[in-house]
Design a protein around this motif. Structure first.
Motif, PDB file in Angstrom:
ATOM      1  N   MET A   1     -60.633 -45.220 -33.933  1.00  0.00           N
ATOM      2  CA  MET A   1     -59.269 -45.382 -33.537  1.00  0.00           C
ATOM      3  C   MET A   1     -59.091 -46.607 -32.639  1.00  0.00           C
ATOM      4  SD  MET A   1     -56.417 -43.475 -33.535  1.00  0.00           S
ATOM      5  CE  MET A   1     -54.987 -43.317 -32.641  1.00  0.00           C
ATOM      6  N   LYS A   2     -60.064 -46.807 -31.745  1.00  0.00           N
ATOM      7  CA  LYS A   2     -59.997 -47.935 -30.833  1.00  0.00           C
ATOM      8  C   LYS A   2     -60.100 -49.246 -31.601  1.00  0.00           C
ATOM      9  CE  LYS A   2     -61.899 -49.584 -26.532  1.00  0.00           C
ATOM     10  NZ  LYS A   2     -62.896 -49.431 -25.531  1.00  0.00           N
ATOM     11  N   ILE A   3     -60.919 -49.313 -32.616  1.00  0.00           N
ATOM     12  CA  ILE A   3     -61.089 -50.523 -33.428  1.00  0.00           C
ATOM     13  C   ILE A   3     -59.805 -50.798 -34.200  1.00  0.00           C
ATOM     14  CG2 ILE A   3     -62.369 -51.543 -35.329  1.00  0.00           C
ATOM     15  CD1 ILE A   3     -64.793 -49.990 -34.361  1.00  0.00           C
ATOM     16  N   THR A   4     -59.197 -49.770 -34.722  1.00  0.00           N
ATOM     17  CA  THR A   4     -57.963 -49.938 -35.468  1.00  0.00           C
ATOM     18  C   THR A   4     -56.857 -50.429 -34.546  1.00  0.00           C
ATOM     19  OG1 THR A   4     -58.634 -48.064 -36.820  1.00  0.00           O
ATOM     20  CG2 THR A   4     -56.377 -48.780 -37.031  1.00  0.00           C
ATOM     21  N   LEU A   5     -56.764 -49.913 -33.344  1.00  0.00           N
ATOM     22  CA  LEU A   5     -55.768 -50.348 -32.373  1.00  0.00           C
ATOM     23  C   LEU A   5     -55.989 -51.811 -31.993  1.00  0.00           C
ATOM     24  CD1 LEU A   5     -53.368 -49.516 -30.636  1.00  0.00           C
ATOM     25  CD2 LEU A   5     -54.985 -48.800 -28.885  1.00  0.00           C
ATOM     26  N   LYS A   7     -57.455 -54.056 -33.876  1.00  0.00           N
ATOM     27  CA  LYS A   7     -57.112 -54.864 -35.053  1.00  0.00           C
ATOM     28  C   LYS A   7     -55.594 -55.051 -35.140  1.00  0.00           C
ATOM     29  CE  LYS A   7     -61.012 -53.715 -38.015  1.00  0.00           C
ATOM     30  NZ  LYS A   7     -61.433 -53.064 -39.267  1.00  0.00           N
ATOM     31  N   TYR A   8     -54.855 -53.977 -34.887  1.00  0.00           N
ATOM     32  CA  TYR A   8     -53.399 -54.078 -34.925  1.00  0.00           C
ATOM     33  C   TYR A   8     -52.880 -54.994 -33.810  1.00  0.00           C
ATOM     34  CZ  TYR A   8     -52.966 -50.386 -38.420  1.00  0.00           C
ATOM     35  OH  TYR A   8     -53.035 -49.662 -39.565  1.00  0.00           O
ATOM     36  N   LEU A   9     -53.479 -54.883 -32.664  1.00  0.00           N
ATOM     37  CA  LEU A   9     -53.085 -55.721 -31.542  1.00  0.00           C
ATOM     38  C   LEU A   9     -53.348 -57.199 -31.852  1.00  0.00           C
ATOM     39  CD1 LEU A   9     -51.922 -55.764 -28.703  1.00  0.00           C
ATOM     40  CD2 LEU A   9     -54.234 -55.515 -27.819  1.00  0.00           C
ATOM     41  N   VAL A  10     -54.509 -57.494 -32.410  1.00  0.00           N
ATOM     42  CA  VAL A  10     -54.835 -58.874 -32.802  1.00  0.00           C
ATOM     43  C   VAL A  10     -53.866 -59.343 -33.871  1.00  0.00           C
ATOM     44  CG1 VAL A  10     -56.579 -60.315 -33.940  1.00  0.00           C
ATOM     45  CG2 VAL A  10     -57.255 -58.750 -32.125  1.00  0.00           C
ATOM     46  N   LEU A  11     -53.564 -58.483 -34.821  1.00  0.00           N
ATOM     47  CA  LEU A  11     -52.633 -58.812 -35.894  1.00  0.00           C
ATOM     48  C   LEU A  11     -51.236 -59.100 -35.333  1.00  0.00           C
ATOM     49  CD1 LEU A  11     -52.149 -59.104 -38.924  1.00  0.00           C
ATOM     50  CD2 LEU A  11     -51.643 -56.661 -39.000  1.00  0.00           C
ATOM     51  N   ILE A  12     -50.771 -58.288 -34.394  1.00  0.00           N
ATOM     52  CA  ILE A  12     -49.455 -58.492 -33.784  1.00  0.00           C
ATOM     53  C   ILE A  12     -49.424 -59.789 -32.983  1.00  0.00           C
ATOM     54  CG2 ILE A  12     -47.864 -57.593 -32.030  1.00  0.00           C
ATOM     55  CD1 ILE A  12     -48.635 -54.760 -32.994  1.00  0.00           C
ATOM     56  N   VAL A  13     -50.484 -60.063 -32.239  1.00  0.00           N
ATOM     57  CA  VAL A  13     -50.554 -61.306 -31.461  1.00  0.00           C
ATOM     58  C   VAL A  13     -50.561 -62.509 -32.400  1.00  0.00           C
ATOM     59  CG1 VAL A  13     -52.021 -62.686 -29.935  1.00  0.00           C
ATOM     60  CG2 VAL A  13     -51.638 -60.266 -29.437  1.00  0.00           C
ATOM     61  N   ALA A  14     -51.316 -62.422 -33.497  1.00  0.00           N
ATOM     62  CA  ALA A  14     -51.375 -63.517 -34.465  1.00  0.00           C
ATOM     63  C   ALA A  14     -50.007 -63.751 -35.090  1.00  0.00           C
ATOM     64  CB  ALA A  14     -52.416 -63.219 -35.536  1.00  0.00           C
ATOM     65  N   ILE A  15     -49.303 -62.682 -35.447  1.00  0.00           N
ATOM     66  CA  ILE A  15     -47.968 -62.819 -36.035  1.00  0.00           C
ATOM     67  C   ILE A  15     -47.011 -63.472 -35.045  1.00  0.00           C
ATOM     68  CG2 ILE A  15     -45.953 -61.502 -36.838  1.00  0.00           C
ATOM     69  CD1 ILE A  15     -47.948 -59.541 -38.140  1.00  0.00           C
ATOM     70  N   LEU A  16     -47.041 -63.018 -33.802  1.00  0.00           N
ATOM     71  CA  LEU A  16     -46.186 -63.613 -32.771  1.00  0.00           C
ATOM     72  C   LEU A  16     -46.524 -65.083 -32.548  1.00  0.00           C
ATOM     73  CD1 LEU A  16     -46.032 -60.737 -30.129  1.00  0.00           C
ATOM     74  CD2 LEU A  16     -44.206 -61.500 -31.651  1.00  0.00           C
ATOM     75  N   PHE A  17     -47.819 -65.379 -32.547  1.00  0.00           N
ATOM     76  CA  PHE A  17     -48.262 -66.764 -32.351  1.00  0.00           C
ATOM     77  C   PHE A  17     -47.755 -67.655 -33.473  1.00  0.00           C
ATOM     78  CE2 PHE A  17     -51.438 -70.096 -33.112  1.00  0.00           C
ATOM     79  CZ  PHE A  17     -51.331 -70.779 -31.913  1.00  0.00           C
TER      80      PHE A  17
END
Length: 98
Positions: A1-5, A7-17
């Motif tokens: 669960m922590k890895i998935t969270l 990954k989502y956080l990195v994905l959200i940061v990348a999208i915002l960037f």
């Protein structure tokens, strides 16, 4: 669960960037286009000014040629007048000597 969270956080940061980079890119392109328009306007003004200077230069050259012709005519006329007055002076001197 922590890895998935994470990954989502990195994905959200990348999208915002990338979204902010896209907006920044559009803003830079907008400023570039504005600058390009101003540059074209200045170039147009420069060309118009340059054309006016060239026209004035042509007029000055033409007037300079006219002045040279007038000066030449004045010199020829002065020479003729000097020649005529010299002849008349000789004639007057001859009459006075008699």
């Amino acid at each position: 669960m922590k890895i998935t969270l994470e990954k989502y956080l990195v994905l959200i940061v990348a999208i915002l960037f990338f979204t902010s980079c896209g907006e920044l890119s559009r803003e830079v392109e907008k400023k570039y286009n504005e600058l390009n328009k101003v540059t074209e306007s200045l170039d147009s003004l420069w060309n118009k000014g340059s054309d006016k200077i060239m026209a004035l230069d042509s007029l000055l050259n033409a007037d300079g040629d006219k002045l040279k012709n007038i000066d030449s005519l004045i010199n020829k006329s002065t020479s003729k007048i000097d020649s005529l007055s010299g002849e008349k002076m000789k004639t007057i001197e001859e009459i006075i000597k008699q």
